[in-house]
Scaffold this active site. Structure first.
Site, PDB file in Angstrom:
ATOM      1  N   LYS A   1      12.880   7.333  42.259  1.00 42.74           N
ATOM      2  CA  LYS A   1      12.331   8.066  43.359  1.00 42.74           C
ATOM      3  C   LYS A   1      12.182   7.489  44.413  1.00 42.74           C
ATOM      4  O   LYS A   1      10.756   7.917  45.088  1.00 42.74           O
ATOM      5  CB  LYS A   1      11.706   9.515  42.759  1.00 42.74           C
TER       6      LYS A   1
ATOM      7  N   ASP B   1      17.543  12.017  41.555  1.00 39.76           N
ATOM      8  CA  ASP B   1      18.541  13.193  41.596  1.00 39.76           C
ATOM      9  C   ASP B   1      19.782  12.755  41.249  1.00 39.76           C
ATOM     10  O   ASP B   1      21.012  13.385  41.625  1.00 39.76           O
ATOM     11  CB  ASP B   1      18.051  13.978  42.822  1.00 39.76           C
TER      12      ASP B   1
ATOM     13  N   TYR C   1       3.534   9.679  30.344  1.00 41.56           N
ATOM     14  CA  TYR C   1       3.338   9.757  29.581  1.00 41.56           C
ATOM     15  C   TYR C   1       2.360   9.310  29.123  1.00 41.56           C
ATOM     16  O   TYR C   1       1.321  10.129  28.271  1.00 41.56           O
ATOM     17  CB  TYR C   1       4.468   8.946  28.597  1.00 41.56           C
TER      18      TYR C   1
HETATM   19  C1  IPM Z   1      12.264  11.449  22.992  1.00 38.57           C
HETATM   20  C2  IPM Z   1      11.637  12.982  23.212  1.00 38.57           C
HETATM   21  C3  IPM Z   1       9.770  12.927  22.715  1.00 38.57           C
HETATM   22  C4  IPM Z   1       9.209  11.601  24.458  1.00 38.57           C
HETATM   23  C5  IPM Z   1       8.998  13.660  22.553  1.00 38.57           C
HETATM   24  C6  IPM Z   1       8.782  13.739  21.379  1.00 38.57           C
HETATM   25  C7  IPM Z   1       7.427  13.149  23.116  1.00 38.57           C
HETATM   26  O1  IPM Z   1      12.382  13.764  23.959  1.00 38.57           O
HETATM   27  O2  IPM Z   1      11.904  10.571  22.916  1.00 38.57           O
HETATM   28  O3  IPM Z   1      13.091  11.539  23.635  1.00 38.57           O
HETATM   29  O4  IPM Z   1       9.750  12.964  25.656  1.00 38.57           O
HETATM   30  O5  IPM Z   1       9.627  10.571  24.307  1.00 38.57           O
END
Ligand code: IPM
Ligand code: MN
Length: 354
Positions: free
Chosen positions: A187, A219, A142
């Site tokens: 993983k 998985d 992320y």
């Molecule tokens: C969550 C959501 C977010 C994430 C999105 C909206 C960016 O799916 O809070 O789980 O991926 O973390």
């Protein structure tokens, strides 16, 4: 108790469900003699429309100045099929997580007995499931470096030891207060970042000799969650795997509309449903507000330490379900006594029972 709460409804059904969550906090304050003050701020698509930014500075300042944040959802369909959009609602959510240091995302999966038959999993497999996920929230793919050339793209999956260690400690601490069982999901058979993850979990586990640790690959964990949900108690995992596995786990609780979450770490805690903005049902009074109500319950418990007040809220939701009231997402055609209500009306039923 005097506390200042920031309400950040965001996009889509976030507006409708957060209205109910806030009313629940107001009712609790009145009943137990607390003094809660409120402010509101913009994030996501509504913030882009108003200011050009998905997380305006003004919102961030208000966030830092509050004792807890009741959050709705972010997202808008218009960006989903536009991969070239430079400014996106989700950037506001991710920036908030990073800026507030919200590295631990707690997602409790608790099945209310009345909803046993609204899940697509067999009741005998489900009954008694009770899982607490600790999803790492400020690292991983992320937040790793993103690269793009004309014909390739990459997202760096990176974890530092300290990031794994601090979420691991929170998960181990929670395991000590529950069944003393911890599952770590990774993983490690393929990914170097997962091998580091596993190594750190093993190191931290030395400080918790009473906790039985089980390692599973993502998985296999995804398969086991449906096959035998009762095998899971406390689960700790990285940001991306946690995002995916907790959506799957929501089906154990009957619907995404039931699941609350708490994001905590270095400063103000954020409490939000795990469901998104759901533009297909926005403004129709169809959304299930229970995830927001249960998020308010988590807020009372975790940020303010108000255990009895939190239990009162959860019990009100339980009573509403027992009385047969449902929103569409948790309706079950095999249970004829159910009464389907809208967001506002089921919210009123919850409030009456606090
Ligand atoms: C969550 C959501 C977010 C994430 C999105 C909206 C960016 O799916 O809070 O789980 O991926 O973390
Ligand atoms: Mn998600």
């Amino acid at each position: 108790m005097k506390k200042h709460i920031l309400v950040v409804p965001g996009d889509g059904i976030g507006q409708e469900v957060t209205r109910v969550g806030k009313k629940v906090l107001e009712k609790i304050a009145a009943k137990y003699g607390h003094e809660f003050t409120y402010d509101e701020a913009l994030i996501g698509h509504v913030a882009i429309e108003a200011t050009g930014e998905p997380l305006p500075d003004e919102t961030l300042i208000k966030m830092r100045a509050s004792d807890a944040i009741l959050f709705g959802a972010v997202g808008h369909a218009k960006y989903d099929n536009d991969p070239n959009a430079k400014v996106r609602p989700e950037q506001g959510l991710l920036k908030m997580r990073k800026e507030l240091g919200l590295f631990a995302n707690l997602r409790p999966i608790k099945l209310f007995d009345e909803l046993l038959s609204s899940s697509s999993i067999k009741p005998e497999i489900l009954k008694g499931s009770d899982i607490l996920f600790f999803r790492e929230l400020t690292g991983d793919v992320y937040f790793g470096e993103k690269k793009r050339t004309a014909d390739s793209a990459s997202d760096l999956m990176i974890y530092h030891k300290y990031e794994v260690e601090r979420i691991a400690r929170k998960a181990f601490d929670a395991a000590m207060t529950r069944g003393k069982k911890l599952m770590s999901v990774d993983k490690a058979n393929v990914l170097e970042s997962s091998r580091l993850w596993r190594e750190v979990i093993q190191e931290v586990s030395k400080d918790y000799p009473e906790v039985t640790v089980e390692h599973q690959f993502i998985d296999a964990a995804a398969m086991l969650l449906i096959k035998d949900p009762k095998r899971f108690d406390v689960v700790v995992l990285g940001n991306l795997f946690g995002d995916i596995l907790t959506d799957e786990a929501s089906q154990i609780a009957g619907s995404m509309g039931m699941l609350a979450s708490a994001s905590v770490g270095e400063s103000t805690g954020v409490y939000e449903p795990i469901h998104g903005s759901a533009h297909d049902i926005t403004g129709k009074n169809l959304a299930n507000p229970m995830a927001s109500v249960l998020s308010a319950a988590l807020l009372l418990d975790i940020s303010f330490g108000l255990k009895a007040e939190s239990r009162d809220v959860i019990s009100a939701v339980d009573q509403v379900l027992k009385a047969g009231f449902r929103t569409g997402d948790i309706a079950d055609e095999n249970t004829p006594k159910e009464k389907i209500l809208g967001t506002v009306e089921i919210g009123e039923e919850i409030l009456k029972r606090i």
